[in-house]
Write an enzyme that holds these catalytic residues in place. Structure first.
Site, mmCIF file in Angstrom:
data_model
loop_
_atom_site.group_PDB
_atom_site.id
_atom_site.type_symbol
_atom_site.label_atom_id
_atom_site.label_comp_id
_atom_site.label_asym_id
_atom_site.label_seq_id
_atom_site.Cartn_x
_atom_site.Cartn_y
_atom_site.Cartn_z
ATOM 1 N N TYR A 175 0.002 -1.425 -12.163
ATOM 2 C CA TYR A 175 -1.404 -1.330 -12.588
ATOM 3 C C TYR A 175 -1.496 -0.683 -13.969
ATOM 4 O O TYR A 175 -2.397 0.094 -14.251
ATOM 5 C CB TYR A 175 -2.254 -0.609 -11.522
ATOM 6 C CG TYR A 175 -2.080 -1.249 -10.167
ATOM 7 C CD1 TYR A 175 -2.622 -2.494 -9.900
ATOM 8 C CD2 TYR A 175 -1.296 -0.648 -9.177
ATOM 9 C CE1 TYR A 175 -2.413 -3.130 -8.687
ATOM 10 C CE2 TYR A 175 -1.079 -1.279 -7.944
ATOM 11 C CZ TYR A 175 -1.646 -2.518 -7.716
ATOM 12 O OH TYR A 175 -1.436 -3.141 -6.515
ATOM 13 N N GLY B 296 3.408 -3.640 -3.770
ATOM 14 C CA GLY B 296 3.282 -3.818 -5.207
ATOM 15 C C GLY B 296 3.711 -2.533 -5.902
ATOM 16 O O GLY B 296 4.841 -2.389 -6.384
ATOM 17 N N ARG B 297 2.805 -1.561 -5.877
ATOM 18 C CA ARG B 297 3.035 -0.282 -6.560
ATOM 19 C C ARG B 297 4.381 0.348 -6.194
ATOM 20 O O ARG B 297 5.085 0.868 -7.066
ATOM 21 C CB ARG B 297 1.913 0.687 -6.150
ATOM 22 C CG ARG B 297 1.864 1.972 -6.944
ATOM 23 C CD ARG B 297 0.880 2.974 -6.289
ATOM 24 N NE ARG B 297 -0.395 2.366 -5.977
ATOM 25 C CZ ARG B 297 -1.469 2.388 -6.771
ATOM 26 N NH1 ARG B 297 -1.433 3.010 -7.919
ATOM 27 N NH2 ARG B 297 -2.585 1.790 -6.400
ATOM 28 N N GLY C 60 0.742 -1.249 0.000
ATOM 29 C CA GLY C 60 0.000 0.000 0.000
ATOM 30 C C GLY C 60 0.772 1.298 0.000
ATOM 31 O O GLY C 60 0.179 2.352 -0.222
ATOM 32 N N ARG D 55 -5.846 3.339 -15.618
ATOM 33 C CA ARG D 55 -6.002 4.083 -14.356
ATOM 34 C C ARG D 55 -6.662 5.443 -14.520
ATOM 35 O O ARG D 55 -7.561 5.783 -13.745
ATOM 36 C CB ARG D 55 -4.656 4.236 -13.625
ATOM 37 C CG ARG D 55 -4.046 2.919 -13.144
ATOM 38 C CD ARG D 55 -2.790 3.121 -12.315
ATOM 39 N NE ARG D 55 -3.067 3.781 -11.058
ATOM 40 C CZ ARG D 55 -2.862 5.056 -10.804
ATOM 41 N NH1 ARG D 55 -2.309 5.828 -11.729
ATOM 42 N NH2 ARG D 55 -3.168 5.569 -9.651
ATOM 43 N N TYR E 199 -9.979 5.445 -12.307
ATOM 44 C CA TYR E 199 -9.944 6.159 -11.024
ATOM 45 C C TYR E 199 -9.833 7.657 -11.204
ATOM 46 O O TYR E 199 -9.580 8.362 -10.243
ATOM 47 C CB TYR E 199 -8.724 5.751 -10.194
ATOM 48 C CG TYR E 199 -8.412 4.291 -10.053
ATOM 49 C CD1 TYR E 199 -9.313 3.413 -9.442
ATOM 50 C CD2 TYR E 199 -7.188 3.789 -10.477
ATOM 51 C CE1 TYR E 199 -8.982 2.073 -9.281
ATOM 52 C CE2 TYR E 199 -6.854 2.455 -10.314
ATOM 53 C CZ TYR E 199 -7.766 1.603 -9.709
ATOM 54 O OH TYR E 199 -7.417 0.286 -9.541
ATOM 55 N N GLU F 194 3.659 -6.766 1.738
ATOM 56 C CA GLU F 194 3.207 -7.108 0.378
ATOM 57 C C GLU F 194 3.198 -5.890 -0.537
ATOM 58 O O GLU F 194 2.168 -5.545 -1.105
ATOM 59 C CB GLU F 194 1.783 -7.685 0.446
ATOM 60 C CG GLU F 194 1.608 -8.850 1.404
ATOM 61 C CD GLU F 194 0.140 -9.218 1.640
ATOM 62 O OE1 GLU F 194 -0.761 -8.432 1.264
ATOM 63 O OE2 GLU F 194 -0.112 -10.294 2.208
ATOM 64 N N CYS G 229 -13.546 4.253 -28.656
ATOM 65 C CA CYS G 229 -14.848 4.918 -28.725
ATOM 66 C C CYS G 229 -15.508 4.993 -27.365
ATOM 67 O O CYS G 229 -16.520 4.334 -27.109
ATOM 68 C CB CYS G 229 -15.728 4.205 -29.738
ATOM 69 S SG CYS G 229 -14.949 4.154 -31.349
ATOM 70 N N GLU G 230 -14.905 5.738 -26.457
ATOM 71 C CA GLU G 230 -15.434 5.987 -25.119
ATOM 72 C C GLU G 230 -14.976 7.375 -24.715
ATOM 73 O O GLU G 230 -13.809 7.712 -24.893
ATOM 74 C CB GLU G 230 -14.833 5.002 -24.097
ATOM 75 C CG GLU G 230 -15.164 3.545 -24.297
ATOM 76 C CD GLU G 230 -16.588 3.186 -23.907
ATOM 77 O OE1 GLU G 230 -17.277 3.983 -23.224
ATOM 78 O OE2 GLU G 230 -17.020 2.088 -24.307
#
Ligand SMILES: *Cc1c(COP(=O)(O)O)cnc(C)c1O
Length: 414
Positions: free
Chosen positions: A368, A274-275, A238, A310, A314, A272, A340-341
């Protein structure tokens, strides 16, 4: 550091990014080996004064070569699926240093994890405890389990990446945990070994983590009083990275913050991240296809939300810069992809001097990034390159068009 400008040209270590884009095409993920290794070592060194294991969270970036680098350093792994377990094994990772998190473990995933002998299941519900017990008993083995408690602390991060509040789906309410541990201890197929939590991602403050740890240590003492001995304590991942102007705590600051809480305790400490290990080690490189001036000025690039989700998912902000200087006048652009969004945006309102064909680099793309890529709009997923000094290694080929329909079948009747 490992990613920066020399003579105005963006480099990853000693490799100029424009040369990588020429050689491998765009969109392209580029990672720095030195950055990843330094980030892992910073974590490992920070906790050198106690028995510990850094378990890299594979979901942040599961490319085999990256797992291989970390496995060679002696890293453990935190996985959330059977697929991630096989990736760790393929890359030479050690199952005995692997913990298995996630709320939805299937019977087949549990069987495979028992077969290869993982370090612990991080159990997220009573129903999962029962399932692991049943599977282990059927196979005549005992499963090492850690119970993931939900400490009910506010990680003060984005609601989509906050996991430690009672209303989240993760873990077992810390207030119910004693009873659950008592049940687990009585199950013949289980060996209770750990206690874990993970309160959220992109944390920029240590206080919520320290709070979660204090609450968990209170539980640990109550469990000891009941005769349940916990061998390892897993504080999750985290720690944030710098996307914009954040000043996330370093692993050393984390270690300093929790050292007093852990004084006199002998449990092995697991974490743990990650990022924090891979996020700042990676760029997404993309080329401008069109400039479209108007009410808003758009730069339409060849990367999309399918390559880097991302910002769309988010509303995340990631720094975008030109790879080589241009002569154009700076303007404020929305950097958008071809999908197309309306959500297909990499960055809004960015001051950039852009010519058609300009190369852009999106920072903070090592975590991510590729792992969330999709083939929506029939877009092959990008290539990935790992830079090591002045050498570049293609660690994942760009998908071919035929990969888009691999495994599909036309109807064979009229
Ligand atoms: C996602 C996750 C991590 C890693 O989170 P980062 O913010 O990338 O460090 C660690 N543990 C668990 C259980 C997770 O779900």
């Amino acid at each position: 550091m490992s990613i920066g400008r020399h003579n105005d040209r963006l480099h990853v270590e000693q490799c100029p990014v424009d040369a990588l884009a020429e050689r491998y095409g765009t969109p392209l993920y580029v990672y720095s080996r030195a950055h990843i290794e330094a980030a892992w070592r910073a974590y490992d060194d920070a906790f050198a004064d106690r028995d510990h294991l850094v378990c890299y969270a594979v979901k942040a970036n599961g490319s085999l070569a990256i797992l291989q680098l970390l496995a060679r350093l002696g890293s453990g792994f935190d996985i959330v699926s059977g697929g991630e377990l096989e990736r760790v094994l393929q890359a030479g990772g050690d199952p005995r240093r692997t913990v298995f998190s996630g709320v939805g473990k299937t019977v087949a995933e549990i069987e495979r994890a028992l077969e290869v002998g993982i370090l612990a299941f991080n159990v997220e519900s009573e129903a999962e405890l029962e399932r692991i017990d049943a599977v282990a008993t059927r196979h005549g083995v005992t499963a090492p389990v850690s119970i993931r408690v939900n400490p009910d602390v506010d990680a003060r991060t984005h609601p989509y990446i906050s996991t430690g509040l009672r209303e989240n789906k993760f873990g077992i309410d810390i207030h119910d945990a004693e009873a659950v541990y008592a049940r687990a201890a009585a199950m013949p197929g289980l060996r209770v070994t750990g206690l874990d939590f993970h309160i959220g991602s992109q944390l920029t403050e240590l206080e919520p983590l320290a709070d979660a740890l204090s609450r968990s240590l209170g539980l640990l003492d109550r469990l000891a009083a009941q005769g349940v001995q916990i061998e390892h304590l897993d504080i999750g991942g985290g720690l944030g990275i710098r996307y914009q102007d954040e000043t996330p705590p370093t692993p050393a600051a984390l270690a300093d913050a929790i050292r007093p809480l852990l004084a006199g305790r002998s449990q092995r400490l697991l974490m743990e991240p990650g990022r924090a290990l891979v996020g700042e080690a990676g760029l997404l490189v993309t080329r401008v296809e069109y400039l479209k001036p108007g009410h808003r000025d758009f730069a339409i690039v060849d990367a999309a939300m399918t390559d880097l989700l991302r910002p769309a998912l988010y509303d995340a902000w990631q720094r975008i810069e030109t790879v080589t200087p241009g002569n154009a006048e700076p303007r404020r652009y929305d950097i958008v992809g071809p999908v197309c969004e309306t959500a297909d945006v990499l960055g809004r309102d960015r001051a950039l001097a852009l010519e058609p064909d300009a190369l852009l680099a999106v920072h903070g793309a090592g975590a991510y990034g590729f792992v969330m890529a999709s083939q929506y709009n029939a877009r092959p997923r990008p290539a990935e390159v790992l830079v090591d000094g002045d050498q570049a290694h293609l660690i994942r080929e760009r998908e071919a068009l035929a990969d888009l329909w691999r495994g599909e079948h036309l109807l064979d009747r009229p």
